[in-house]
Design an enzyme around this catalytic site. Sequence first.
Site, PDB file in Angstrom:
ATOM      1  N   SER A  33       0.603  -0.998   0.014  1.00  0.00           N
ATOM      2  CA  SER A  33      -0.115  -0.042   0.180  1.00  0.00           C
ATOM      3  C   SER A  33       0.706   1.291   0.056  1.00  0.00           C
ATOM      4  O   SER A  33       1.835   1.243   0.645  1.00  0.00           O
ATOM      5  CB  SER A  33      -0.836   0.019   1.262  1.00  0.00           C
ATOM      6  OG  SER A  33      -1.681  -0.964   1.319  1.00  0.00           O
ATOM      7  N   HIS A  64      -3.742   0.296  -4.131  1.00  0.00           N
ATOM      8  CA  HIS A  64      -3.076  -1.014  -4.832  1.00  0.00           C
ATOM      9  C   HIS A  64      -3.596  -0.949  -6.454  1.00  0.00           C
ATOM     10  O   HIS A  64      -4.706  -1.173  -6.559  1.00  0.00           O
ATOM     11  CB  HIS A  64      -3.733  -2.202  -4.221  1.00  0.00           C
ATOM     12  CG  HIS A  64      -3.254  -2.801  -2.986  1.00  0.00           C
ATOM     13  ND1 HIS A  64      -2.053  -3.316  -2.709  1.00  0.00           N
ATOM     14  CD2 HIS A  64      -3.777  -2.069  -1.796  1.00  0.00           C
ATOM     15  CE1 HIS A  64      -1.878  -3.406  -1.216  1.00  0.00           C
ATOM     16  NE2 HIS A  64      -2.925  -2.757  -0.863  1.00  0.00           N
ATOM     17  N   HIS A  86      -5.432  -9.984  -1.198  1.00  0.00           N
ATOM     18  CA  HIS A  86      -5.338 -10.255   0.208  1.00  0.00           C
ATOM     19  C   HIS A  86      -6.455 -11.261   0.479  1.00  0.00           C
ATOM     20  O   HIS A  86      -7.433 -11.205  -0.129  1.00  0.00           O
ATOM     21  CB  HIS A  86      -5.700  -8.935   0.978  1.00  0.00           C
ATOM     22  CG  HIS A  86      -4.730  -7.784   0.836  1.00  0.00           C
ATOM     23  ND1 HIS A  86      -4.865  -7.070  -0.384  1.00  0.00           N
ATOM     24  CD2 HIS A  86      -3.596  -7.510   1.235  1.00  0.00           C
ATOM     25  CE1 HIS A  86      -4.014  -6.031  -0.247  1.00  0.00           C
ATOM     26  NE2 HIS A  86      -3.159  -6.448   0.950  1.00  0.00           N
ATOM     27  N   TYR A  88      -8.242 -11.244   2.945  1.00  0.00           N
ATOM     28  CA  TYR A  88      -9.626 -10.678   3.517  1.00  0.00           C
ATOM     29  C   TYR A  88     -10.388  -9.961   2.429  1.00  0.00           C
ATOM     30  O   TYR A  88     -11.798  -9.860   2.642  1.00  0.00           O
ATOM     31  CB  TYR A  88      -9.293  -9.493   4.342  1.00  0.00           C
ATOM     32  CG  TYR A  88      -8.613  -8.373   3.640  1.00  0.00           C
ATOM     33  CD1 TYR A  88      -9.222  -7.410   2.873  1.00  0.00           C
ATOM     34  CD2 TYR A  88      -7.249  -8.239   4.135  1.00  0.00           C
ATOM     35  CE1 TYR A  88      -8.598  -6.354   2.330  1.00  0.00           C
ATOM     36  CE2 TYR A  88      -6.505  -7.154   3.426  1.00  0.00           C
ATOM     37  CZ  TYR A  88      -7.180  -6.242   2.491  1.00  0.00           C
ATOM     38  OH  TYR A  88      -6.633  -5.212   2.210  1.00  0.00           O
ATOM     39  N   GLU A  89     -10.179  -9.986   1.053  1.00  0.00           N
ATOM     40  CA  GLU A  89     -10.950  -9.619  -0.012  1.00  0.00           C
ATOM     41  C   GLU A  89     -11.783 -10.776  -0.405  1.00  0.00           C
ATOM     42  O   GLU A  89     -12.606 -10.534  -1.171  1.00  0.00           O
ATOM     43  CB  GLU A  89     -10.127  -9.265  -1.161  1.00  0.00           C
ATOM     44  CG  GLU A  89      -9.243  -8.124  -1.047  1.00  0.00           C
ATOM     45  CD  GLU A  89      -8.148  -7.668  -2.046  1.00  0.00           C
ATOM     46  OE1 GLU A  89      -8.567  -7.248  -3.080  1.00  0.00           O
ATOM     47  OE2 GLU A  89      -7.119  -8.159  -2.011  1.00  0.00           O
ATOM     48  N   ALA A 116       2.795  -2.199   4.339  1.00  0.00           N
ATOM     49  CA  ALA A 116       2.448  -1.355   5.412  1.00  0.00           C
ATOM     50  C   ALA A 116       2.000  -2.064   6.516  1.00  0.00           C
ATOM     51  O   ALA A 116       1.317  -2.911   6.405  1.00  0.00           O
ATOM     52  CB  ALA A 116       1.601  -0.326   4.868  1.00  0.00           C
ATOM     53  N   MET A 214      -1.795  -7.401   7.040  1.00  0.00           N
ATOM     54  CA  MET A 214      -2.656  -8.649   6.743  1.00  0.00           C
ATOM     55  C   MET A 214      -2.245  -9.141   4.974  1.00  0.00           C
ATOM     56  O   MET A 214      -2.895  -9.464   4.538  1.00  0.00           O
ATOM     57  CB  MET A 214      -3.929  -7.598   6.487  1.00  0.00           C
ATOM     58  CG  MET A 214      -4.374  -6.901   7.410  1.00  0.00           C
ATOM     59  SD  MET A 214      -5.955  -6.091   6.973  1.00  0.00           S
ATOM     60  CE  MET A 214      -6.195  -5.079   8.547  1.00  0.00           C
ATOM     61  N   SER A 215      -0.788  -9.089   5.013  1.00  0.00           N
ATOM     62  CA  SER A 215      -0.335  -9.538   3.798  1.00  0.00           C
ATOM     63  C   SER A 215       0.922 -10.399   4.077  1.00  0.00           C
ATOM     64  O   SER A 215       1.218 -10.698   5.122  1.00  0.00           O
ATOM     65  CB  SER A 215      -0.124  -8.337   2.752  1.00  0.00           C
ATOM     66  OG  SER A 215       1.021  -7.673   3.154  1.00  0.00           O
ATOM     67  N   ASN A 238       1.722   3.191  11.157  1.00  0.00           N
ATOM     68  CA  ASN A 238       0.998   3.657  12.382  1.00  0.00           C
ATOM     69  C   ASN A 238       1.174   2.740  13.561  1.00  0.00           C
ATOM     70  O   ASN A 238       1.967   1.831  13.391  1.00  0.00           O
ATOM     71  CB  ASN A 238      -0.651   3.434  12.092  1.00  0.00           C
ATOM     72  CG  ASN A 238      -0.639   2.008  11.715  1.00  0.00           C
ATOM     73  OD1 ASN A 238      -0.723   1.507  10.629  1.00  0.00           O
ATOM     74  ND2 ASN A 238      -1.328   1.308  12.790  1.00  0.00           N
ATOM     75  N   HIS A 250      -7.216   3.868   7.047  1.00  0.00           N
ATOM     76  CA  HIS A 250      -6.404   3.232   5.910  1.00  0.00           C
ATOM     77  C   HIS A 250      -5.948   4.523   5.350  1.00  0.00           C
ATOM     78  O   HIS A 250      -4.943   4.422   4.591  1.00  0.00           O
ATOM     79  CB  HIS A 250      -7.474   2.663   4.810  1.00  0.00           C
ATOM     80  CG  HIS A 250      -6.705   1.887   3.656  1.00  0.00           C
ATOM     81  ND1 HIS A 250      -5.767   1.066   3.858  1.00  0.00           N
ATOM     82  CD2 HIS A 250      -7.008   2.267   2.419  1.00  0.00           C
ATOM     83  CE1 HIS A 250      -5.445   1.025   2.580  1.00  0.00           C
ATOM     84  NE2 HIS A 250      -6.149   1.447   1.593  1.00  0.00           N
TER      85      HIS A 250
HETATM   86  N1  HPA Z   1      -2.862  -3.594  11.413  1.00  0.00           N
HETATM   87  C1  HPA Z   1      -3.072  -4.394  10.617  1.00  0.00           C
HETATM   88  N2  HPA Z   1      -2.510  -4.016   9.471  1.00  0.00           N
HETATM   89  C2  HPA Z   1      -2.053  -3.009   9.189  1.00  0.00           C
HETATM   90  C3  HPA Z   1      -1.852  -1.948  10.075  1.00  0.00           C
HETATM   91  C4  HPA Z   1      -2.252  -2.152  11.443  1.00  0.00           C
HETATM   92  O1  HPA Z   1      -2.230  -1.476  12.345  1.00  0.00           O
HETATM   93  N3  HPA Z   1      -1.287  -0.844   9.328  1.00  0.00           N
HETATM   94  C5  HPA Z   1      -1.045  -1.181   8.340  1.00  0.00           C
HETATM   95  N4  HPA Z   1      -1.489  -2.207   7.956  1.00  0.00           N
END
Ligand code: HPA
Length: 283
Positions: A33, A64, A86, A88-89, A116, A214-215, A238, A250
């Site tokens: 991302s 993406h 992903h 989750y998609e 990310a 998540m990847s 973050n 996001h």
């Molecule tokens: N959690 C999960 N996935 C993420 C995060 C997070 O805080 N930041 C970027 N991708």
Amino acid sequence: MSQMNIYKKIKEAVESIQKQTQLQPEIGLILGSGLGPIAEHVTDATTISYSQIPHFHNPSVEGHAGKMIIGKMNQVPVVLLQGRFHLYEGHSMEDVVFPTRTICGLGIHTLVLTNAAGGVNTRFRPGDIMFIEDHLNLMGDNPLKGPNLSQLGPRFPDLSEAYHRGCLDAFKKTAEELKISFQTGTYAGLLGPTYETPAEVRMLRTLGADAVGMSTVPESIAANHLGVRVAGLSCITNLAAGLSPHKLSHQEVIDTSAQTADQMKTLILSTLPKLTHKGPVKA
Ligand code: HPA
């Protein structure tokens, strides 16, 4: 889907790509991302939209794209994936790793995964770059589940060096040379798409995670299965849930990784020659 089918699909995707370029990539890069702009540094680029590649889906997540770019970065023949799938998609693990298997099928010996991620380690700050040393697969699934594809790799692949030491050292050395600060640590891969609860983040820290996302985990497993060396870079976008007073979004993830993209780009460009077969890193 039968196992022969997957192998045939990978072959079809590989052959269709090879019809469009003569270049034989050595290193693959999957851009996370906000890191898509790294692709601007590819010269002699052949760009192929995912929609033109047999059996590829189109990513649905903002930040993406959905392009494969083959060309040279800092003289090194590379293949980039701008946009990933992903779990989750709603894709199956098999679909999530299909692009990874395809670029491995193009003959790369090293795969650089970028993502990310949220910082679980309390010493981490947004904008930090973390070199992945190891991962925790907490996705509740595995891309190698089901009959083993013996044409691709062994039934029980060893993951004791899922992130190749030599590649990791090459990134560390470059960062030191360029005076770019970095973190190292363990990436926990979760299903998502919800961000974690503060309790989950405390659990992850207890389990030894430094970052969460998540990847990456599926791609790393699929590439290791194929005997391809893996390096992983997380952009800490973050502080994970419960570590900062504000809510996660996001947009924050995209914005922070876009701000770090320049440093990531410099690091990757300078490290690539060290990862080639001619360079100091050996499999
Ligand atoms: N959690 C999960 N996935 C993420 C995060 C997070 O805080 N930041 C970027 N991708």
